[in-house]
Design a protein around this motif. Structure first.
Motif, mmCIF file in Angstrom:
data_model
loop_
_atom_site.group_PDB
_atom_site.id
_atom_site.type_symbol
_atom_site.label_atom_id
_atom_site.label_comp_id
_atom_site.label_asym_id
_atom_site.label_seq_id
_atom_site.Cartn_x
_atom_site.Cartn_y
_atom_site.Cartn_z
ATOM 1 N N ALA A 1 0.834 -1.206 0.000
ATOM 2 C CA ALA A 1 0.000 0.000 0.000
ATOM 3 C C ALA A 1 0.866 1.251 0.000
ATOM 4 C CB ALA A 1 -0.939 -0.005 1.199
ATOM 5 N N LEU A 2 1.939 1.234 0.781
ATOM 6 C CA LEU A 2 2.859 2.382 0.810
ATOM 7 C C LEU A 2 3.438 2.633 -0.576
ATOM 8 C CD1 LEU A 2 5.543 3.262 3.430
ATOM 9 C CD2 LEU A 2 6.237 2.989 1.044
ATOM 10 N N VAL A 3 3.942 1.579 -1.193
ATOM 11 C CA VAL A 3 4.563 1.722 -2.514
ATOM 12 C C VAL A 3 3.531 2.183 -3.541
ATOM 13 C CG1 VAL A 3 5.729 0.490 -4.384
ATOM 14 C CG2 VAL A 3 6.360 0.038 -2.007
ATOM 15 N N THR A 4 2.345 1.593 -3.511
ATOM 16 C CA THR A 4 1.311 1.960 -4.476
ATOM 17 C C THR A 4 0.878 3.404 -4.301
ATOM 18 O OG1 THR A 4 0.515 -0.324 -4.592
ATOM 19 C CG2 THR A 4 -0.985 1.398 -5.343
ATOM 20 N N THR A 5 0.733 3.849 -3.054
ATOM 21 C CA THR A 5 0.364 5.244 -2.790
ATOM 22 C C THR A 5 1.346 6.201 -3.445
ATOM 23 O OG1 THR A 5 -0.777 4.790 -0.707
ATOM 24 C CG2 THR A 5 0.136 6.992 -0.976
ATOM 25 N N LEU A 6 2.633 5.960 -3.255
ATOM 26 C CA LEU A 6 3.637 6.869 -3.793
ATOM 27 C C LEU A 6 3.767 6.736 -5.307
ATOM 28 C CD1 LEU A 6 6.325 6.551 -0.981
ATOM 29 C CD2 LEU A 6 4.633 8.366 -1.318
ATOM 30 N N ARG A 7 3.788 5.514 -5.783
ATOM 31 C CA ARG A 7 3.958 5.310 -7.224
ATOM 32 C C ARG A 7 2.822 5.933 -8.017
ATOM 33 N NH1 ARG A 7 2.014 1.730 -10.744
ATOM 34 N NH2 ARG A 7 1.153 0.367 -9.120
ATOM 35 N N LEU A 8 1.569 5.689 -7.590
ATOM 36 C CA LEU A 8 0.438 6.227 -8.323
ATOM 37 C C LEU A 8 0.321 7.745 -8.169
ATOM 38 C CD1 LEU A 8 -2.346 3.532 -7.766
ATOM 39 C CD2 LEU A 8 -0.851 3.863 -9.744
ATOM 40 N N SER A 9 0.715 8.265 -7.028
ATOM 41 C CA SER A 9 0.709 9.721 -6.852
ATOM 42 C C SER A 9 1.665 10.374 -7.838
ATOM 43 C CB SER A 9 1.095 10.087 -5.414
ATOM 44 O OG SER A 9 0.139 9.606 -4.495
ATOM 45 N N PRO B 1 15.327 8.033 -14.139
ATOM 46 C CA PRO B 1 14.556 6.946 -13.551
ATOM 47 C C PRO B 1 13.630 6.348 -14.590
ATOM 48 C CG PRO B 1 14.495 8.905 -12.152
ATOM 49 C CD PRO B 1 15.125 9.307 -13.453
ATOM 50 N N THR B 2 13.333 5.071 -14.443
ATOM 51 C CA THR B 2 12.444 4.423 -15.400
ATOM 52 C C THR B 2 11.010 4.852 -15.170
ATOM 53 O OG1 THR B 2 12.226 2.541 -13.907
ATOM 54 C CG2 THR B 2 13.928 2.410 -15.586
ATOM 55 N N ALA B 3 10.204 4.744 -16.198
ATOM 56 C CA ALA B 3 8.796 5.055 -16.066
ATOM 57 C C ALA B 3 8.141 4.090 -15.099
ATOM 58 C CB ALA B 3 8.106 4.986 -17.437
ATOM 59 N N ALA B 4 7.001 4.503 -14.536
ATOM 60 C CA ALA B 4 6.330 3.703 -13.528
ATOM 61 C C ALA B 4 5.998 2.323 -14.064
ATOM 62 C CB ALA B 4 5.050 4.403 -13.076
ATOM 63 N N ALA B 5 6.244 1.317 -13.243
ATOM 64 C CA ALA B 5 5.962 -0.069 -13.595
ATOM 65 C C ALA B 5 4.880 -0.604 -12.680
ATOM 66 C CB ALA B 5 7.229 -0.906 -13.455
ATOM 67 N N PRO B 6 4.236 -1.711 -13.034
ATOM 68 C CA PRO B 6 3.164 -2.245 -12.193
ATOM 69 C C PRO B 6 3.610 -2.514 -10.769
ATOM 70 C CG PRO B 6 3.114 -3.281 -14.343
ATOM 71 C CD PRO B 6 4.360 -2.443 -14.297
ATOM 72 N N SER B 7 4.856 -2.936 -10.562
ATOM 73 C CA SER B 7 5.352 -3.189 -9.219
ATOM 74 C C SER B 7 6.689 -2.518 -9.061
ATOM 75 C CB SER B 7 5.512 -4.691 -8.984
ATOM 76 O OG SER B 7 6.073 -4.931 -7.700
ATOM 77 N N GLY B 8 6.791 -1.607 -8.038
ATOM 78 C CA GLY B 8 8.035 -0.877 -7.871
ATOM 79 C C GLY B 8 8.787 -1.241 -6.616
ATOM 80 N N ALA B 9 8.257 -2.139 -5.806
ATOM 81 C CA ALA B 9 8.915 -2.457 -4.548
ATOM 82 C C ALA B 9 10.063 -3.410 -4.794
ATOM 83 C CB ALA B 9 7.916 -3.088 -3.583
ATOM 84 N N THR B 10 11.178 -3.111 -4.165
ATOM 85 C CA THR B 10 12.327 -3.994 -4.259
ATOM 86 C C THR B 10 12.851 -4.230 -2.852
ATOM 87 O OG1 THR B 10 12.919 -3.098 -6.406
ATOM 88 C CG2 THR B 10 14.619 -4.284 -5.229
ATOM 89 N N ARG B 11 12.915 -5.482 -2.485
ATOM 90 C CA ARG B 11 13.477 -5.812 -1.188
ATOM 91 C C ARG B 11 14.629 -6.770 -1.405
ATOM 92 N NH1 ARG B 11 10.679 -5.523 3.692
ATOM 93 N NH2 ARG B 11 11.963 -6.185 5.441
ATOM 94 N N ALA B 12 15.806 -6.329 -0.976
ATOM 95 C CA ALA B 12 16.990 -7.167 -1.183
ATOM 96 C C ALA B 12 17.052 -8.248 -0.125
ATOM 97 C CB ALA B 12 18.237 -6.312 -1.136
#
Length: 211
Positions: free
Chosen positions: A147-155, A200-211
């Motif tokens: 939800a955090l990632v989606t909020t920021l990405r879509l904003s 930066p790349t254009a917005a993608a469906p999923s932007g979260a990355t956890r190493a």
């Protein structure tokens, strides 16, 4: 269509780090500062702590009269002008109840007003800026940050910004994010596109990355 052509002069990039934690020197800030250490020399950095620039509760005036907002003053003006001056925004918010912190959400609410302040051309000037997210949470499940990632990405996508990605770390006590070796390693390469001179790349469906 968003132009993804390379940017050759990285010295012209200007990063605004917005620290949205309710605590100083928290895990999210530690993670963000580790990532920022890897930015190319000459890259401008500005760090603002939202708790030190408190905003009044946001009031929706879109349907009042002509729907315009008054010229900002005080902390609001500081944040608006810093936002517009940067080429890249990094919102560093801990995971609070599965989304951004209250300070981060209030800052985003103000975007709706800034689009309607005469003379700033906020929406047009935000287009093309990079938007990045950094967050630490007390759960090891990366899906909890969706939800955090989606909020920021879509904003950002709404304003035609460029999604840089999300750097996520795990820590359940102050300072413990440094024990998340994967997140620390990911932080060191988080801004690699900047070091390589790319946008930066254009917005993608999923932007979260956890190493």
């Amino acid at each position: 269509m968003i132009d993804d052509a390379p940017v050759n002069d990285t010295a012209q990039r200007s990063f605004l780090f917005l620290l949205a934690s309710s605590r100083r020197d928290g895990n999210t800030e530690l993670l963000a500062r580790r990532a920022a250490e890897q930015l190319p020399a000459g890259t401008e950095q500005r760090w603002l702590r939202l708790s030190e620039l408190p905003l009044a509760p946001f009031v929706d005036r879109r349907h009042d009269g002509e729907g315009t907002y008054p010229q900002p003053e005080g902390h609001e003006r500081t944040l608006l002008e810093a936002t517009l001056a940067a080429t890249d925004l990094v919102i560093a918010s801990p995971l609070y109840w599965y989304s951004v912190s209250a300070d981060a959400k209030l800052y985003l609410d103000y975007w709706a007003g800034w689009m309607r302040v005469p003379g700033y051309d906020f929406r047009a000037r935000m287009a093309g800026k990079g938007l990045w997210a950094v967050s630490a949470g007390s759960t090891e499940d990366p899906a909890a940050s969706d939800a955090l990632v989606t909020t920021l990405r879509l904003s950002g996508e709404y304003l035609e910004m460029r999604w840089g990605g999300a750097l996520l770390g795990y820590a359940n006590q102050p300072g413990r994010v440094v024990e998340d070796e994967g997140a620390m390693a990911r932080a060191e390469g988080f801004f690699s596109a900047v070091a390589g001179g790319a946008r930066p790349t254009a917005a993608a469906p999923s932007g979260a990355t956890r190493a």
